[in-house]
Design a protein around this motif. Sequence first.
Motif: not given
Length: 265
Positions: A30-34, A57-64, A80-83
């Motif tokens: 499973v891949a989840i953005t946001g 994935g998300g723009r900020r690694i800390e909450p991930l 993993h970060p993603i924008d």
Amino acid sequence: MRAREFTLITRSPLIPIEIHIVSSLAGKVVAITGGGTGIGAGIARGLAMAGCNVVIGGRRIEPLDALAKSIPSEKPVLTHPIDVAEPQSVTDFFSFVRNQVGEVDILVNSAGINIQNRTMATMVPEDWDRVMQINTSGAYRCILEVLPPMRERRDGIVINISSIAGKRAIALGGVVYCASKFAMTALGTAIANEVRHEGVRVTNVYPGEVNTPILDRRPVPVTQAHKDSILQPDDIASLVVTICQLPPRAHVPEIVIKPTTQEWV
């Protein structure tokens, strides 16, 4: 791929009965953005606890990373970060997923933003471009990454987290948010129709009001009492997990979920 088994023991006055519940999602990639906060985080927790190999994935690694550590799943949640507005960032994220756990079985497009100045009179063109890049083009880019292998395998699920603003052009959502979500609606529906004979299912989910960080960008502050009365991320997660557990012959093209107290017209 081996299904994950759960054992539930019930007790009656006569005899204890063991019921084995088998998760059809065990081992699915499973891949989840946001995925660090809000709806994406709730879905990550739900699918991870169902036995999936989840990458958020998300723009900020800390909450991930904080979310991943908080989920007591059998398989560790990877981050993993993603924008999604940046094509190279999207490519890098899905390369990481493939290298770490394999091709994506379930994609959840949950990355999305809104702006504070939501009327045509107050919005600037840069706001329009940014929201469309994330909410619409971002979803397209992510689907483009996973769809070819899904079609080749003749199996796969794409969940687009849209909004009731993608079904009704409401003032609460604002001009560009509604436009971006209507576009997401058309994107998901058109792709679903295109791949319906190839084993791939695309579902557009239209939540009403949900208690997520996006509420903090509303023009009028939202009270805690209101946040408590509306949908919570886990409500959406329960729905998404159920959709993903359906047999391949069953497809949910779209579904609306809203707070009981919210009007639907």
